[in-house]
Every structure is written in C-alpha cells, then in structure tokens.
Design a protein around this motif. Structure first.
Motif, short mmCIF file in Angstrom:
data_model
loop_
_atom_site.label_atom_id
_atom_site.label_comp_id
_atom_site.label_asym_id
_atom_site.label_seq_id
_atom_site.Cartn_x
_atom_site.Cartn_y
_atom_site.Cartn_z
N ILE A 1 0.81 -1.22 0.00
CA ILE A 1 0.00 0.00 0.00
C ILE A 1 0.84 1.28 0.00
O ILE A 1 0.31 2.38 -0.03
CB ILE A 1 -1.01 0.02 1.17
N ASP A 2 2.18 1.13 0.05
CA ASP A 2 3.10 2.27 -0.14
C ASP A 2 2.83 3.41 0.84
O ASP A 2 2.54 4.54 0.46
CB ASP A 2 3.00 2.78 -1.59
N ILE A 3 2.97 3.12 2.12
CA ILE A 3 2.69 4.12 3.17
C ILE A 3 3.79 5.18 3.18
O ILE A 3 4.97 4.87 3.17
CB ILE A 3 2.59 3.45 4.55
N HIS A 4 3.37 6.45 3.25
CA HIS A 4 4.28 7.59 3.39
C HIS A 4 4.12 8.17 4.79
O HIS A 4 3.02 8.61 5.15
CB HIS A 4 3.95 8.68 2.36
N ILE A 5 5.19 8.15 5.56
CA ILE A 5 5.16 8.76 6.90
C ILE A 5 5.60 10.21 6.77
O ILE A 5 6.65 10.51 6.17
CB ILE A 5 6.09 8.02 7.88
N ILE A 6 4.79 11.13 7.31
CA ILE A 6 5.10 12.57 7.22
C ILE A 6 5.66 13.05 8.55
O ILE A 6 4.91 13.26 9.51
CB ILE A 6 3.83 13.39 6.86
N PRO A 7 6.99 13.23 8.67
CA PRO A 7 7.55 13.81 9.89
C PRO A 7 7.01 15.23 10.07
O PRO A 7 6.95 16.00 9.10
CB PRO A 7 9.06 13.83 9.63
N THR A 8 6.59 15.55 11.28
CA THR A 8 5.94 16.84 11.54
C THR A 8 6.52 17.46 12.81
O THR A 8 6.60 16.81 13.85
CB THR A 8 4.42 16.65 11.70
N GLY A 9 6.93 18.72 12.69
CA GLY A 9 7.44 19.45 13.85
C GLY A 9 6.48 20.56 14.24
O GLY A 9 6.05 21.35 13.38
N ILE A 10 6.13 20.61 15.52
CA ILE A 10 5.21 21.64 16.02
C ILE A 10 5.95 22.50 17.03
O ILE A 10 6.58 21.99 17.95
CB ILE A 10 3.97 20.99 16.68
N TYR A 11 5.86 23.81 16.83
CA TYR A 11 6.53 24.77 17.72
C TYR A 11 5.50 25.80 18.20
O TYR A 11 4.70 26.30 17.40
CB TYR A 11 7.66 25.49 16.98
N TYR A 12 5.53 26.09 19.50
CA TYR A 12 4.66 27.13 20.09
C TYR A 12 5.53 28.22 20.71
O TYR A 12 6.51 27.92 21.40
CB TYR A 12 3.78 26.55 21.20
N SER A 13 5.16 29.48 20.49
CA SER A 13 5.86 30.56 21.18
C SER A 13 5.61 30.47 22.68
O SER A 13 6.44 30.84 23.50
CB SER A 13 5.41 31.92 20.64
N SER A 14 4.42 29.99 23.03
CA SER A 14 4.08 29.67 24.42
C SER A 14 3.15 28.48 24.38
O SER A 14 2.35 28.33 23.44
CB SER A 14 3.37 30.85 25.10
N TYR A 15 3.22 27.61 25.39
CA TYR A 15 2.39 26.42 25.37
C TYR A 15 0.94 26.69 25.76
O TYR A 15 0.06 25.92 25.40
CB TYR A 15 2.99 25.36 26.29
N TRP A 16 0.68 27.77 26.49
CA TRP A 16 -0.68 27.94 26.97
C TRP A 16 -1.19 29.38 26.94
O TRP A 16 -2.39 29.62 27.04
CB TRP A 16 -0.81 27.41 28.40
N LYS A 17 -0.34 30.36 26.73
CA LYS A 17 -0.79 31.75 26.78
C LYS A 17 -1.69 32.10 25.60
O LYS A 17 -1.49 31.63 24.49
CB LYS A 17 0.40 32.71 26.82
N PHE A 18 -2.68 32.93 25.88
CA PHE A 18 -3.56 33.44 24.82
C PHE A 18 -2.76 34.31 23.87
O PHE A 18 -1.83 35.00 24.27
CB PHE A 18 -4.70 34.25 25.47
#
Length: 447
Positions: free
Chosen positions: A158-175
């Motif tokens: 089925i030729d699976i493609h894994i998409i590496p993904t990086g997530i960055y937040y300037s702050s984890y919880w601040k509005f």
C-alpha cells in the motif's frame, strides 16, 4: 464506525475548533504543506509537547480527517469512548492493558488498513507521551510496528508515506500565542520492507531512528538536562540578536530556524566546553534575577533610547482604543477569567492547560454570548443589529486582550524610565549585565 469515510459531523466540529484557534492564536504558520502527497496513504508523525493542541495543529491545517491512534486506557469510560471514536481516535492496546486485551488490536489494525487503502491519513505520536518542554522524548516502536503490520496484513503493497511533523509554540498555553507547523519530506515505508522481511527488529529500529532524525530537523529540541531552563532563557533573551547577527530578516519562521541553530550550538558547547557554558549560565541567571527584581522584561531593555517616544505613542493608542477595550472586556471578561482561574486551579499538568482552556472555551463562550445577547436585545433594533452584536463579541474580546497587552507594555516602559531617572545605578547594572551576556554569547556562538 467506518473511520475511512468522510464524516460531516467531524467536518462541522473541525471548523468550530478552527475558528476558536483563529481567536486563540496570534499567528498560525504552516510550512511545506506541499510535501504532503494527495494520492498516497499517509501517517503523520508529529512531536508531542502540548496535549490536545498538538493533534489540533495537524488536523486543522490539512485537508484530511486524520484517524489518530491513542492508548486504550482513555477509552475505559463509555461516554469518553463514544466521543473519542466520533473524533476518529482508535484505541491501541498494550501489554499493561492485559494480555487478553491485545487481540482487540486486530480491529484497530484492520481499520487502519482500510484508512490507508483509501489514501486516507493515520496519525500517531512517536514519543507516545507529551513532554511539556522543547525537548523531544525518546521514540517508541509504535509507528514502525504499525506501518509494518499494516503492510503485512494488507493483501498488496500500500506504499505508506510517513510525514515527519514538527510543532513549535511561542508559548504552550498563553492566549495570543504563535504556532508553527513544519512538514518534512515523506519517509517511505517501502524503503525498509526488504530489511523487515530479513530482520524485523533491525528494520524497526532503523525506521524509528530515521523518524527521530527527521522530526528533530523540524522542531526545537533542547537536549540539555542540567541547563534546559537556562538555554530557554538564552533563546528568549539572545534569540533576535543572534538572528540579526546572521543578517537575516525577521519573521517567525526565520527566528524559529535561528533558534534551532542557537540551541543546537548551546547543547554542543555544554559537551565540549562545560566551563564556558557555566560562565554564560551564571551571567544569564544574574541578568534574569535583576529583571525579576524590577519586574522588567528583556525586550524593554533592547532599545532603551526609544522608550520615551514609545510611551507617548502608546498612551495615545490606549486613549483612542479605550471604547473598543471596554466593549470587549465587558462582554468577555467573566468567561475568560473564570476559565483561566479554573484551569490553573484544577489542572496540575501545565501541558494540559491549553487543552482544557480550548474545550471549556468552546462550550462556555457561546452560552455566555447568547445570554448577553438576550440581556441587551431590547436595546438593539432589528435582527441584523442583534446578529452583528453577537458576531462581534469574540473579535472584540481579542481586541480587548491586545489592548491589555499594550497597557502592560506601556507600564513596563514607564517602570524602565522611572529606573533610569531615579535609580541610575540599578539601571546601569541592567544594561551592563545584558551587554556582558551578549558579549559572551557573541564570542561562543557562531553565526
């Protein structure tokens, strides 16, 4: 439930949450979205630092309805299980859940194959836990095992493609924070299938290491254990200076890449020159201590010469924006502060603050807005004025928050000006410590 099918209910919920995200975030930046193939089965593999905010960062900004795989123990409550399945989350059972439960994984894997065969999207966190820090945890074997098992159980490749993904937040919880989502080049499972046939364990380890390397390129990963908080402070204080030193124009993405380079060098220096790092750490701690003593932020000290002019301009802006602030504050303050206080008091893990704030906000704000509309409807002529009032409330709330931030910045500038005028020794000490810190970093960090 047919997870591979497009769900209209999921689509409605997705767009409600997308609007909430639009209000919550200052900026949402998606990089390299074109690397996600449209005609292949894919598995998103993101870093995991911020509970429910992480899957939201992926699913809200791709055209897919990704099916997430999560640990089975969160499905124990029947109501929770029904909600999770509606949100296209499937349980994965582990040995700790009981050997008798492991057979239930057959259903999950069969559903996963159906999703992949339909060129849909699966998603799974390789770390299998969130860290709450800019620090990637060791990867587990779950992603390699699932994709290899899916290929094994399928009657064709089925030729699976894994998409590496990086997530960055300037702050984890601040509005009003910023989020950056970076998609990497697909990792092709087919490249590992031959090795998997001969040595499954070696192929699993090789794919796991490859994913770690690829995701590491897409996020900020401070490896230091002893000086994590110190390196975070250096990044906060020196980050833009280091960007300027490289002659790069400011943008959130450019600053992110520069911060990656900065923190990587700090990690390397800790290994080869620990004495020099200790010296820098002592200086950054002294600088932080004096800023805290006077309730100041580093950005105030960046251009102290422009401070007086900025105070005047800010006061004019605050005066002009006061009516908008009052409108937004009056109709948003109660739910905003109530949710904030409740989450801080009841949720111990800071990494879950943004998750509970989002969920409570989506539930509570619409109810409060409707009650407020009912309370003032007698003052509003016609249905269109009532509708305009209702629609304006979340936007007015965000403008009120921006006004509050400007007010705090203005007060900070006034504090710095007061210090300059009436406590010149402390003012000079702040500037000297910053100059000393930056000089040491300029000598250590290569642009």
């Amino acid at each position: 439930m047919k997870y591979e099918k497009w769900s209209p209910g999921y689509w409605v919920l997705k767009n409600i949450v997308r609007f909430a995200d639009f209000i919550i975030y200052k900026q949402i930046i998606i990089n390299s979205k074109e690397k996600i193939p449209r005609d292949k089965p894919i598995l998103f593999a993101p870093n995991h630092q911020n509970a429910l905010s992480d899957p939201m960062a992926v699913l809200l900004h791709t055209p897919y309805q990704p099916v997430w795989l999560a640990r089975a123990d969160i499905f124990k409550n029947k109501i929770a299980a029904a909600i999770l399945r509606f949100m296209k989350i499937m349980p994965v059972y582990r040995i700790r859940d009981g050997k008798d439960q492991m057979a239930n994984n057959d259903t999950t894997f069969n559903n996963s194959i159906k999703v992949l065969k339909s060129n849909g999207a699966l998603a799974l966190f390789p770390e299998a836990a969130h860290s709450g820090k800019r620090q990637m945890l060791a990867h587990k074997k779950a992603v390699p095992r699932i994709v290899f098992m899916a290929e094994e159980k399928s009657d064709e490749n089925i030729d699976i493609h894994i998409i590496p993904t990086g997530i960055y937040y300037s702050s984890y919880w601040k509005f009003n924070r910023t989020v950056i989502v970076n998609f990497g080049d697909p990792v092709l499972v087919n490249d590992y299938l031959e090795e998997y046939k001969n040595n499954p364990n070696a192929a699993t380890m090789a794919l796991r290491e490859k994913l770690y390397e690829e995701i590491d390129k897409l996020t900020i990963n401070i490896r230091s254990k002893a000086h994590y908080q110190d390196f975070e402070l250096i990044r906060e204080y020196y980050g833009k200076e280091f960007l300027n030193k490289q002659g790069i124009t400011y943008s959130p993405t450019n600053l992110f890449k520069s911060d990656q380079k900065l923190t990587n060098q700090l990690d390397q220096l800790e290994e080869v020159s620990p004495d020099k790092i200790e010296d820098v750490v002592n200086t950054v701690r002294a600088y932080q201590k004096i800023l805290k003593k006077h309730h100041l932020r580093n950005w105030l000290v960046n251009k102290p010469a422009n401070n007086t002019l900025k105070i005047v301009l800010n006061k004019l802006a605050l005066l002009a924006g006061l009516p908008v602030f009052l409108f937004g504050f009056i109709f948003n303050a109660v739910p905003f502060f109530a949710i904030d206080k409740l989450v801080r008091a009841k949720i111990r893990d800071v990494a879950f603050w943004s998750t509970f704030s989002l969920v409570l906000g989506i539930l509570i704000f619409p109810i409060v807005y409707l009650l407020e509309l009912w309370a003032v409807s007698g003052l509003l002529p016609g249905i269109w004025f009532k509708l305009l009032f209702l629609v304006s409330l979340p936007f007015a709330g965000k403008l009120a928050f921006l006004y509050y931030i400007l007010l705090r910045k203005t007060l900070g500038r006034i504090k710095l000006l007061y210090l300059k005028m009436f406590n010149k020794n402390e003012y000079s000490k702040i500037l000297d410590l910053k100059k000393e810190l930056f000089a040491k970093l300029d000598a250590l960090i290569k642009a």
